[in-house]
Design a protein around this motif. Structure first.
Motif, short mmCIF file in Angstrom:
data_model
loop_
_atom_site.label_atom_id
_atom_site.label_comp_id
_atom_site.label_asym_id
_atom_site.label_seq_id
_atom_site.Cartn_x
_atom_site.Cartn_y
_atom_site.Cartn_z
N LEU A 60 82.25 110.58 4.19
CA LEU A 60 82.41 110.11 5.57
C LEU A 60 83.82 110.42 6.06
O LEU A 60 84.79 110.30 5.31
CB LEU A 60 82.17 108.60 5.66
CG LEU A 60 80.81 108.08 5.16
CD1 LEU A 60 80.76 106.57 5.28
CD2 LEU A 60 79.66 108.72 5.93
N GLY A 96 83.44 107.34 10.19
CA GLY A 96 82.27 106.88 9.47
C GLY A 96 81.08 107.79 9.62
O GLY A 96 79.93 107.36 9.48
N LYS A 129 71.99 106.32 8.95
CA LYS A 129 73.36 105.82 8.82
C LYS A 129 74.04 105.76 10.19
O LYS A 129 73.88 106.65 11.01
CB LYS A 129 74.17 106.70 7.87
CG LYS A 129 73.59 106.81 6.46
CD LYS A 129 73.55 105.45 5.79
CE LYS A 129 73.01 105.57 4.36
NZ LYS A 129 72.92 104.25 3.70
N ASP A 152 77.73 105.30 12.37
CA ASP A 152 79.17 105.46 12.25
C ASP A 152 79.88 104.19 12.71
O ASP A 152 79.23 103.15 12.93
CB ASP A 152 79.65 106.69 13.02
CG ASP A 152 79.36 106.59 14.52
OD1 ASP A 152 79.01 105.50 14.99
OD2 ASP A 152 79.50 107.62 15.22
N VAL A 153 81.19 104.25 12.87
CA VAL A 153 81.95 103.04 13.22
C VAL A 153 81.55 102.50 14.60
O VAL A 153 81.76 101.32 14.89
CB VAL A 153 83.46 103.32 13.17
CG1 VAL A 153 83.91 103.61 11.75
CG2 VAL A 153 83.84 104.48 14.09
#
Length: 444
Positions: A128, A132, A174, A176-177
């Protein structure tokens, strides 16, 4: 300079008196000789530098990039393999910005290098960056997934490592931030081919995933789309909405009530009048041509006898089709003219409502009917020439196909229910969208 021009003998001579395993050669910019060798695409010089000063391969350049990242960014295949053969650990060395070599390769759209890195270090797909994001996030942003779209359509036996690895589907879930999945990022960047690929090859659970702002990918597409007509945005929303309604099963209420997109308006509100006038001219031309064709039917009229004044070929079904479609084209164009006169009142709400609800669909319908009428009329006159009829059939269906593609996104896909019922056909619009165009325009 010797490295840049690729003079191996001169580089060896200049490095001859350098202490072995030295990291500092005592010259300004010496630490970046390995990077310069990669940029010069010369593995022989890279071998010389490594033999004399192996530590230089671990140095970050002035932009904070590792040697492997530099090779990945320029797409130097032999250089990347050279570095990976020396040490696979370099794959896990991040740049100053937190990105890894595999991220750089994916961002620069060097898919072959991504596959090479994954071949040496399969677990690198889980790396990552500081946002992220894994490589699927970056691929979705860059629009490189169109490669897999074409491999899917062609039924290629040898798929990319993305599709062979079952665990890759989990990467799509998934966030990310910012809470964005790859599908969110593909939608934000209007990548219809990427959206298609993600939803075809991977699970569709992420369609219901919300980012930190509480938005799904479909919410982003519907909220961010411009009111003016941008083909890439329309097709992106078409793909999303098609998979959204079909993932819930056929014949759901949303399939027949949800429009594919917002109505499209001219870029400049002041140009509405010119836009209306242009449509008015086209409608008038269609009405004039079809009106004249109704009195000059193929075969003519009987000039004598009990059937005087009647069509000579009145019993021919092809002539009946000609008359029916000619009448439909003329009547549709006349209604279009009437609606456009209404739109000339200059009330913005009237203009938008008349254009998107009545005028464009009717004008589109009249153009199609006029084309079919012409086809039937020519068929009546030359039905005895088999070769000509065969050519006529081919040209007509090709023309009809092009008409659906040229005006389909502008008119048809705004009708509720169309994306669900005829989605597989309209998904072919993805072929006409260049995912790279937006990026190239920004760079320019």
């Amino acid at each position: 300079m010797a490295v840049r021009v690729g003079n191996v003998l001169l580089v060896k001579e200049m490095l001859k008196d350098t202490p072995d395993n030295s990291q500092d050669l005592g010259l300004e910019g010496n630490n970046f000789l390995a990077h310069a060798a990669l940029k010069a695409r010369n593995t022989d010089i890279l071998d010389c530098v490594h033999q004399k000063c192996p530590r230089l391969l671990d140095v970050l350049d002035e932009e904070g990039m590792s040697c492997l990242s530099v090779g990945a960014s320029i797409g130097f295949n032999r250089g990347v393999r050279n570095l990976l053969n020396r040490s696979e650990n370099k794959v896990y060395v991040s740049n100053n910005d937190g990105s890894f070599p595999i991220h750089i390769a994916m961002k620069r759209r060097h898919i072959y290098l991504v596959s090479e890195i994954l071949k040496y270090c399969p677990e690198s797909k889980y790396l990552l960056n500081r946002k992220g994001q894994n490589i699927l996030h970056i691929a979705a942003s860059s629009g490189k997934m169109d490669l897999y779209f074409f491999s899917y359509l062609l039924g290629a036996a040898a798929r990319s490592i993305f599709l062979r690895d079952g665990r890759f589907s989990r990467l799509m879930e998934k966030q990310d931030v910012d809470g964005n999945t790859p599908l969110h990022l593909a939608t934000m960047n209007w990548r219809p081919r990427t959206i298609f690929c993600l939803l075809c090859h991977y699970n569709r659970k992420c369609m219901a995933t919300r980012n930190n702002s509480g938005l799904t990918a479909l919410d982003i597409a519907e909220g961010s789309m411009h009111p003016n007509y941008i083909f890439r945005e329309r097709v992106s929303l078409l793909v999303l909405l098609y998979f959204y309604v079909t993932s819930r099963g056929f014949f759901t209420r949303k399939m027949f009530t949800e429009k594919i997109t917002k109505p499209s308006y001219p870029l400049d509100a002041d140009k509405n009048k010119d836009y209306v006038n242009t449509l008015l001219v086209v409608s008038a031309l269609v009405a004039t041509v079809t009106f004249a064709a109704g009195f000059t039917i193929p075969g003519g009229f009987n000039s004598s006898g009990p059937n005087s004044g009647r069509a000579t070929l009145a019993g021919d079904p092809k002539l009946i089709f000609f008359i029916v479609f000619d009448i439909l084209a003329m009547q549709s164009s006349i209604v279009t003219i009437s609606t456009l006169i209404w739109a000339q009142l200059a009330d913005p709400s009237l203009v938008h409502r008349s254009l998107n609800t009545v005028t464009l669909p009717l004008l589109y319908f009249s153009l199609l009917c006029m084309s079919v009428a012409f086809y039937c009329g020519v068929w009546v006159a030359f039905a005895h020439v088999i070769e000509f009829v065969a050519v006529l059939e081919i040209t007509f269906w090709n023309f009809l196909f092009l008409m659906l593609f040229l005006l389909g996104p502008h008119v048809i896909i705004q009708i509720p229910g169309i994306p669900a019922l005829f989605g597989p056909y309209f998904l072919l619009f993805v072929l006409f969208v260049d995912d790279d165009h937006h990026e190239q325009a920004s760079a320019t």
